[in-house]
Design a protein around this motif. Structure first.
Motif, PDB file in Angstrom:
ATOM      1  N   PHE A 108      11.618   9.725   4.806  1.00  0.00           N
ATOM      2  CA  PHE A 108      11.644  11.136   4.411  1.00  0.00           C
ATOM      3  C   PHE A 108      12.060  12.018   5.589  1.00  0.00           C
ATOM      4  CE2 PHE A 108       9.412  15.252   4.154  1.00  0.00           C
ATOM      5  CZ  PHE A 108       9.985  15.746   3.000  1.00  0.00           C
ATOM      6  N   ILE A 113       7.522   5.111   4.191  1.00  0.00           N
ATOM      7  CA  ILE A 113       8.186   6.121   3.361  1.00  0.00           C
ATOM      8  C   ILE A 113       8.286   7.458   4.092  1.00  0.00           C
ATOM      9  CG2 ILE A 113       8.121   7.367   1.171  1.00  0.00           C
ATOM     10  CD1 ILE A 113       8.729   4.379   0.937  1.00  0.00           C
ATOM     11  N   GLY A 114       7.259   7.775   4.863  1.00  0.00           N
ATOM     12  CA  GLY A 114       7.284   9.018   5.627  1.00  0.00           C
ATOM     13  C   GLY A 114       8.420   9.042   6.632  1.00  0.00           C
TER      14      GLY A 114
END
Length: 444
Positions: free
Chosen positions: A290, A286-287
């Motif tokens: 992002f 997810i990072g």
């Protein structure tokens, strides 16, 4: 005489019996088949499904054996352990074969080979490099967590022990990154056979007793496993490089579609993201996503408020950093040698830079078009030359800056006269003759 008649009858009955049994014996011999499954890419969750399907097919169709040819840089540890378990529980003899010549079965491929009932290699092939590593900015680092290493070593040495193979070499594949060619692996009792082809291998293993049955593989029909369409498609998109690129391209396409709607880019982006997520098994950093989204936002900000380019540069840096994190190179998600992990990084990062630069250029062009003065507005008040006479109620043609336009007017205008463009009606220009003063001044 009666004795002779009875003897002939008995011979006739024996002949009929043999005639009815013999075709069955020949048919049974002809029906001996061996199924061959080719694994020629990274070990992924879909590889598990393909092997499970091939094993079930071999069980249901009563194949003599299943030959799994291995040509792989490795893959996920969980998937590898699942494959080892499948090989152990099936009643079908499973033959692991590193093939063709000049290939390798590293990391996960080595663990799978050791777990098969019969292990073989083609000449000039290599196994080993099974020590877990992670790629860092400074190169690569081995995974030294004793809990992880001891678990893999024990699993591998138990597989070697089960099949009477060299347990020390099995452990050193993991702890020392041991690599062996075919002849050395045979000498060290890591494998049982070295063979140049599947046909030759089946001749060599004929007569072996495996899982309570004696193999009758010499002369058996070789059937190559045909992957079902669904699994074949899944196998393509589950490739670490393909799934990562699908996610990146999908994100870029969505952003481009939002910036310039009407071309369907956002629809393509949604489909690409969905396929990428399916290919990775929804195991996405997810990072990383992002960072990529922040990078896109910074590029858009740079285009909306152009300055010295600091936002655009920062955006590209964020996209590249996100791409590095998005690539599946961390252990145990990707259990492969460091060289292959670096190949994955290059394969993902290089297109990311190119696509990022293209996106920057595309968005710049979009903004440029939006800020540009409408072209038909520039026509108003300019002068054109009549090249086909214009009559009231009918259209003629005028020449303006090398372009031909339809034109009409409320008065008659002869060929060669100058006209002024007053307005534009779709693709037709509304013109009037140039006033005398303007015409004289133009002549002077």
């Amino acid at each position: 005489m009666r004795f002779l008649q009875r003897f002939c009858i008995i011979l006739f009955l024996i002949f009929i019996l043999i005639s009815s049994i013999a075709p069955g014996i020949v048919s049974a011999q002809d029906e001996r088949r061996v199924l061959v499954l080719e694994i020629s890419d990274s070990i992924t969750p879909v590889t598990d499904d393909i092997i499970a399907d091939a094993i079930a097919f071999a069980e249901n169709e009563d194949y003599e054996a299943l030959v799994i040819t291995l040509n792989t840089p490795g893959g996920g540890l969980d998937e590898t352990l699942n494959i080892i378990e499948q090989i152990g529980v099936t009643d079908v003899p499973v033959i692991g074969y590193v093939y063709p010549e000049g290939t390798q079965a590293w990391s996960a491929g080595t663990l799978i080979l050791i777990s098969t009932d019969i292990a073989a290699m083609a000449p000039f092939t290599v196994i080993g490099s099974a020590q877990p590593v992670t790629v860092t900015t400074g190169g690569s680092e081995p995974v030294n967590d004793s809990k992880v290493i001891n678990a893999i070593v024990t699993r591998t040495t138990e597989s070697a022990k089960k099949h009477g193979r060299n347990q020390t070499a099995a452990a050193e594949f993991i702890t020392e990154n041991l690599n062996l060619d075919a002849e050395t692996a045979l000498e060290y009792d890591v494998i049982e056979y070295v063979s140049p082809s599947v046909e030759d291998l089946l001749v060599q293993v004929d007569g072996e007793e495996i899982k309570g049955r004696v193999l009758e593989t010499e002369g058996a029909t070789i059937v190559y496993y045909d992957t079902p369409l669904r699994l074949a498609f899944m196998n393509i998109i589950s490739n670490p490089i393909v799934s990562s690129l699908l996610l990146l391209l999908g994100i870029y396409a969505v952003i481009l579609g939002i910036s310039n709607p009407g071309f369907g880019a956002e629809l393509f982006g949604i489909v690409a993201i969905a396929l990428g997520l399916i290919g990775t098994g929804f195991d996405v950093n997810i990072g990383a996503v992002f960072l990529i989204l922040v990078g896109i936002g910074l590029i858009v900000l740079e285009l909306q408020a152009p300055g010295i380019g600091i936002f655009g540069i920062a955006g590209l840096v964020c996209i590249i950093a996100g791409s590095v994190l998005l690539a599946p190179t961390d252990f145990p998600r990707n259990y492969t040698p460091a060289d292959f992990q670096r190949t994955i990084l290059v394969s993902v990062v290089a297109p990311t830079i190119l696509v990022g630069l293209f996106l920057l250029f595309a968005l710049y062009k979009v903004v440029e078009v939006r800020k540009r003065k409408p072209q038909f507005g520039e026509l108003l008040g300019e002068t054109a030359t009549v090249i086909r006479p214009i009559e009231p109620g009918s259209e003629g043609y005028v020449l303006h800056r090398g372009e031909y336009w339809k034109a009409r007017s409320g008065v008659s205008i002869e060929k060669g006269d100058k006209v002024t463009i007053m307005e534009k009606d779709d693709t037709v220009l509304i013109v009037e003759p140039v006033k005398e003063e303007k015409a004289e001044s133009a002549e002077e």
